[in-house]
Structure formats: structure tokens, C-alpha cells
Scaffold this active site. Structure first.
Site, PDB file in Angstrom:
ATOM      1  N   TYR A   1      19.431 -16.041 -12.787  1.00 35.37           N
ATOM      2  CA  TYR A   1      18.576 -16.656 -11.765  1.00 35.37           C
ATOM      3  C   TYR A   1      19.139 -18.002 -11.296  1.00 35.37           C
ATOM      4  O   TYR A   1      19.259 -18.262 -10.096  1.00 35.37           O
ATOM      5  CB  TYR A   1      17.174 -16.836 -12.336  1.00 35.37           C
ATOM      6  CG  TYR A   1      16.205 -17.563 -11.433  1.00 35.37           C
ATOM      7  CD1 TYR A   1      15.533 -16.889 -10.418  1.00 35.37           C
ATOM      8  CD2 TYR A   1      15.945 -18.928 -11.590  1.00 35.37           C
ATOM      9  CE1 TYR A   1      14.637 -17.549  -9.591  1.00 35.37           C
ATOM     10  CE2 TYR A   1      15.055 -19.598 -10.777  1.00 35.37           C
ATOM     11  CZ  TYR A   1      14.397 -18.905  -9.778  1.00 35.37           C
ATOM     12  OH  TYR A   1      13.519 -19.574  -8.949  1.00 35.37           O
TER      13      TYR A   1
ATOM     14  N   SER B   1      15.988 -23.845  -5.970  1.00 40.58           N
ATOM     15  CA  SER B   1      15.204 -24.240  -7.150  1.00 40.58           C
ATOM     16  C   SER B   1      15.861 -25.432  -7.836  1.00 40.58           C
ATOM     17  O   SER B   1      17.073 -25.644  -7.699  1.00 40.58           O
ATOM     18  CB  SER B   1      15.154 -23.074  -8.136  1.00 40.58           C
ATOM     19  OG  SER B   1      14.615 -23.490  -9.379  1.00 40.58           O
TER      20      SER B   1
HETATM   21  P1  NAD Z   1       5.895 -15.237  -6.052  1.00 36.89           P
HETATM   22  O1  NAD Z   1       5.971 -14.184  -7.082  1.00 36.89           O
HETATM   23  O2  NAD Z   1       4.568 -15.540  -5.493  1.00 36.89           O
HETATM   24  O3  NAD Z   1       6.856 -14.908  -4.841  1.00 36.89           O
HETATM   25  C1  NAD Z   1       8.054 -14.192  -4.980  1.00 36.89           C
HETATM   26  C2  NAD Z   1       7.959 -13.040  -4.023  1.00 36.89           C
HETATM   27  O4  NAD Z   1       9.227 -12.412  -3.957  1.00 36.89           O
HETATM   28  C3  NAD Z   1       6.989 -11.958  -4.425  1.00 36.89           C
HETATM   29  O5  NAD Z   1       5.699 -12.200  -3.937  1.00 36.89           O
HETATM   30  C4  NAD Z   1       7.603 -10.726  -3.783  1.00 36.89           C
HETATM   31  O6  NAD Z   1       6.940 -10.418  -2.579  1.00 36.89           O
HETATM   32  C5  NAD Z   1       9.009 -11.140  -3.457  1.00 36.89           C
HETATM   33  N1  NAD Z   1       9.973 -10.200  -4.029  1.00 36.89           N
HETATM   34  C6  NAD Z   1      10.511 -10.208  -5.262  1.00 36.89           C
HETATM   35  N2  NAD Z   1      11.336  -9.142  -5.406  1.00 36.89           N
HETATM   36  C7  NAD Z   1      11.292  -8.468  -4.220  1.00 36.89           C
HETATM   37  C8  NAD Z   1      11.925  -7.302  -3.746  1.00 36.89           C
HETATM   38  N3  NAD Z   1      12.789  -6.600  -4.489  1.00 36.89           N
HETATM   39  N4  NAD Z   1      11.626  -6.886  -2.497  1.00 36.89           N
HETATM   40  C9  NAD Z   1      10.735  -7.569  -1.730  1.00 36.89           C
HETATM   41  N5  NAD Z   1      10.138  -8.698  -2.116  1.00 36.89           N
HETATM   42  C10 NAD Z   1      10.420  -9.134  -3.360  1.00 36.89           C
HETATM   43  O7  NAD Z   1       6.554 -16.534  -6.703  1.00 36.89           O
HETATM   44  P2  NAD Z   1       7.031 -17.922  -6.074  1.00 36.89           P
HETATM   45  O8  NAD Z   1       7.220 -18.797  -7.249  1.00 36.89           O
HETATM   46  O9  NAD Z   1       6.179 -18.358  -4.963  1.00 36.89           O
HETATM   47  O10 NAD Z   1       8.479 -17.564  -5.530  1.00 36.89           O
HETATM   48  C11 NAD Z   1       8.925 -17.885  -4.235  1.00 36.89           C
HETATM   49  C12 NAD Z   1      10.313 -18.473  -4.312  1.00 36.89           C
HETATM   50  O11 NAD Z   1      10.234 -19.730  -4.979  1.00 36.89           O
HETATM   51  C13 NAD Z   1      11.324 -17.643  -5.108  1.00 36.89           C
HETATM   52  O12 NAD Z   1      12.551 -17.645  -4.406  1.00 36.89           O
HETATM   53  C14 NAD Z   1      11.466 -18.427  -6.393  1.00 36.89           C
HETATM   54  O13 NAD Z   1      12.737 -18.227  -6.970  1.00 36.89           O
HETATM   55  C15 NAD Z   1      11.295 -19.834  -5.887  1.00 36.89           C
HETATM   56  N6  NAD Z   1      10.972 -20.832  -6.894  1.00 36.89           N
HETATM   57  C16 NAD Z   1       9.816 -20.756  -7.611  1.00 36.89           C
HETATM   58  C17 NAD Z   1       9.548 -21.711  -8.574  1.00 36.89           C
HETATM   59  C18 NAD Z   1       8.288 -21.668  -9.391  1.00 36.89           C
HETATM   60  O14 NAD Z   1       8.162 -22.440 -10.352  1.00 36.89           O
HETATM   61  N7  NAD Z   1       7.330 -20.832  -9.099  1.00 36.89           N
HETATM   62  C19 NAD Z   1      10.455 -22.747  -8.803  1.00 36.89           C
HETATM   63  C20 NAD Z   1      11.623 -22.803  -8.054  1.00 36.89           C
HETATM   64  C21 NAD Z   1      11.875 -21.830  -7.108  1.00 36.89           C
END
Ligand code: NAD
Ligand code: MG
Length: 298
Positions: free
Chosen positions: A203, A190
Site C-alpha cells: 500500500y 497518503s
Molecule cells: P473507503 O473505504 O471509504 O473508500 C475507498 C473506496 O475505494 C471504497 O469505498 C471503494 O468504493 C473503492 N474501491 C476499493 N477497491 C475498489 C475496486 N476494486 N473497484 C472499485 N472501487 C474500489 O476509505 P477511505 O479511507 O475514504 O479511502 C479513500 C482514499 O483515501 C483511498 O485512496 C485511501 O488509500 C486514502 N487514504 C485513506 C486514509 C485513511 O486513514 N482512511 C489515509 C490515507 C489515505
């Protein structure tokens, strides 16, 4: 002609009319409940055979960035195993249907990433069910904001590290013995790894760890022909944000601080994962590809 990811477009105007609304949902949140809905590339991603015959495992593949990546991988010709939490079955089944429509073999493998046994089984089930593993995307993640370190519970600190860091370690450790030369590992870090927010101490720390893990492992696995890279998203519209990833009142201006002046959509992340997964990035390893609307990174 409908727009696809290659259509000439002004990136400042693209998706700029999608205004996030103030909302809150229980963790982990569902794409199905997101208002407005996120663009996962369902209607726009066009494959050109870049991952033909590959076998991929994607954690957090039910929604957000992982789901957009899964759709892109399937349309590029890969078979895909999806990991997600049992309460996300609805999102996972919708994505699985889209992947099957693209001709992919799909495995839906719900479970908790905080559980080492589940992480190991995930790899075993993927190898058995798809007949191998060539692409691992460690993308599942937990983000819960907290304004005061003295109220950041030991349990939350532990769960954030288990989900974001330990699961990546457990899954990768189980996966590497199955990966042949040419295989790729992509970890989702991130912009928080470089520009940490005061309300995301736990985080942001995990995301810096993921960067270091990816670079160290890239060096270690290079002689085996396995490439490790990372993708660092900026503010992207996914269920992670309204399920206590941000204070609800901050959602309405989510992404406005970026040079493009808007939040990103999961569909804009998927091509970065495709590039790092495919052989076209054969000389790229230990790299973090920033997809963040223009925020400077080291
Ligand atoms: P999202 O909620 O769609 O995806 C995160 C997924 O993590 C969930 O769908 C879930 O299936 C999984 N998860 C969480 N806890 C879990 C557990 N205990 N067991 C199994 N699965 C679990 O959100 P996203 O934003 O697409 O996140 C995907 C990645 O992107 C993450 O690593 C997040 O940190 C990273 N990210 C997101 C952003 C943003 O702005 N959305 C920015 C930077 C990084
Ligand atoms: Mg989800």
C-alpha cells in the site's frame, strides 16, 4: 446556529469524543456498518458556489473521504458521478440522495477499478451523462495489512497496485482528452507515502507512486491549463481501516500518535479537495496537500 466548516473550533477537541471501537468487516467495508459512524459533513458542510456548473467524477465516492468530497462538491454546485464497487450500492445510494437534495445531477456507476475496460467506460459514461468532465478525483483505494513479506501474496500485491495506481492511470488517460483548460485532477495519496508502516509495504509503495505520478503529470499538463494535485490524508475514520486496513486491536488507538491526538473525520478532508478543484487554487499544481493532524512531511 449549527456548526459548519467555518465555525471557530478547537481542532484538538473537535471529534475527540469519537472513539473507534475494535471491529472487523469484510473488504471493502460499508460506512453503514461503521461504529461509531463517520462524519461525512452531511449536517455541516455549507457550500458557497465555488464549483458552480462543474462536472466531477469521484472514485470511491460511496463512502469515507470520497463521499465527504462528493457532498461538498454537490453543495458547491457541481454535478457528480460516483464510482464504487457493486457491493457498496447501499452506501452509494445514500450519498446519491444527499447530492440530489443539494440540487446535483448524479450518476451512480458501480464496477471494479482493477478492470481497465470499466475505468475507460467510467469516463465515457460520465462525459455522456453529465455533459462533460472538469474535475477528476482518483480516490478509490485498497489497503490490506500484512505482517510478513513472505506471506504477502502476489495476488494482493497486484490488486493493490491495480486499484491504487493502474486505475488512476487508466482513468486519467481516458479523461484528459475531454478536459478543457481550467479542469483539475486530484489524486488521493497518503502520509504512508512519507512514513510507511512495516505492515503496509504494498500500500505505502502505491501511495509514493501516486505522489510522483501527480507531480510528473502536473508538469506535463500545465501548458494545457489542466492542474494536477494530490491530497495526503493521515489517519481518517473510514471503512477502509476496519476492513483489514489495520489490525483490529490497533483501531482503538487509531490517530492518537498525531500531534492533535485523535483520528480525523472525512468531513475534514473535503475542503482540501474543494480548494484544489476550484479556480481559487489556479497557481497551485504538482502539490500534495497534507491533511494529517500535524505529522511532519517533506
Ligand atoms: P473507503 O473505504 O471509504 O473508500 C475507498 C473506496 O475505494 C471504497 O469505498 C471503494 O468504493 C473503492 N474501491 C476499493 N477497491 C475498489 C475496486 N476494486 N473497484 C472499485 N472501487 C474500489 O476509505 P477511505 O479511507 O475514504 O479511502 C479513500 C482514499 O483515501 C483511498 O485512496 C485511501 O488509500 C486514502 N487514504 C485513506 C486514509 C485513511 O486513514 N482512511 C489515509 C490515507 C489515505
Ligand atoms: Mg466504500
Amino acid at each position: 446556529m449549527t456548526r459548519d466548516q467555518y465555525t471557530f473550533t478547537d481542532p484538538a477537541k473537535l471529534y475527540a469524543d469519537i472513539e473507534p471501537k475494535k471491529q472487523e468487516m469484510p473488504e471493502p467495508g460499508l460506512d453503514a456498518d461503521l461504529s461509531p459512524r463517520a462524519d461525512l459533513g452531511e449536517k455541516s458542510y455549507r457550500g458557497t458556489g465555488r464549483l458552480a456548473g462543474r462536472k466531477a467524477l469521484i472514485t470511491g465516492g460511496d463512502s469515507g473521504i470520497g463521499a465527504a468530497t462528493a457532498i461538498a462538491f454537490a453543495r458547491e454546485g457541481a454535478d457528480v458521478a460516483l464510482s464504487y464497487l457493486p457491493e457498496e450500492e447501499e452506501d452509494a445510494q445514500r450519498i446519491a440522495g444527499i447530492l440530489r437534495d443539494a440540487g446535483a445531477t448524479v450518476l451512480t456507476l458501480p464496477g471494479d477499478l482493477k478492470d481497465a475496460a470499466y475505468c475507460r467506460d467510467l469516463v465515457a459514461s460520465t462525459v455522456e451523462g453529465l455533459g462533460g468532465l472538469d474535475i477528476l478525483v482518483n480516490n478509490g483505494g485498497k489497503q490490506i495489512y500484512n505482517e510478513d513479506l513472505t506471506t504477502l501474496s502476489d495476488e494482493q500485491f497486484d490488486h493493490t497496485f491495480k486499484t491504487n495506481v493502474y486505475a488512476m492511470f487508466w482513468i486519467t488517460k481516458a479523461a484528459v482528452p475531454h478536459m478543457r483548460a481550467g479542469s483539475t485532477i486530484i489524486n488521493t495519496t497518503s502520509v504512508q507515502a512519507y512514513s510507511p508502516s512495516g505492515i503496509l509495504v504494498d500500500y505505502a509503495s502505491t501511495k509514493a507512486t501516486i505522489n510522483a505520478f501527480s507531480k510528473a503529470l502536473a508538469e506535463q499538463l500545465a501548458p494545457k491549463g489542466i492542474r494536477v494535485n494530490a491530497v495526503a490524508p493521515g489517519p481518517i475514520w473510514t471503512p477502509l481501516q476496519p476492513s483489514d486496513g489495520q489490525p483490529p486491536e490497533k483501531l482503538e488507538s487509531f490517530g492518537e500518535q498525531t500531534p492533535l491526538g485523535r483520528m480525523g473525520q472525512p468531513a475534514e478532508l473535503a475542503p482540501a479537495y474543494v480548494f484544489l478543484a476550484s479556480a481559487e487554487s489556479s497557481y497551485v499544481l504538482g502539490e500534495t496537500l497534507n491533511v494529517n493532524g500535524g505529522m511532519p512531511t517533506p
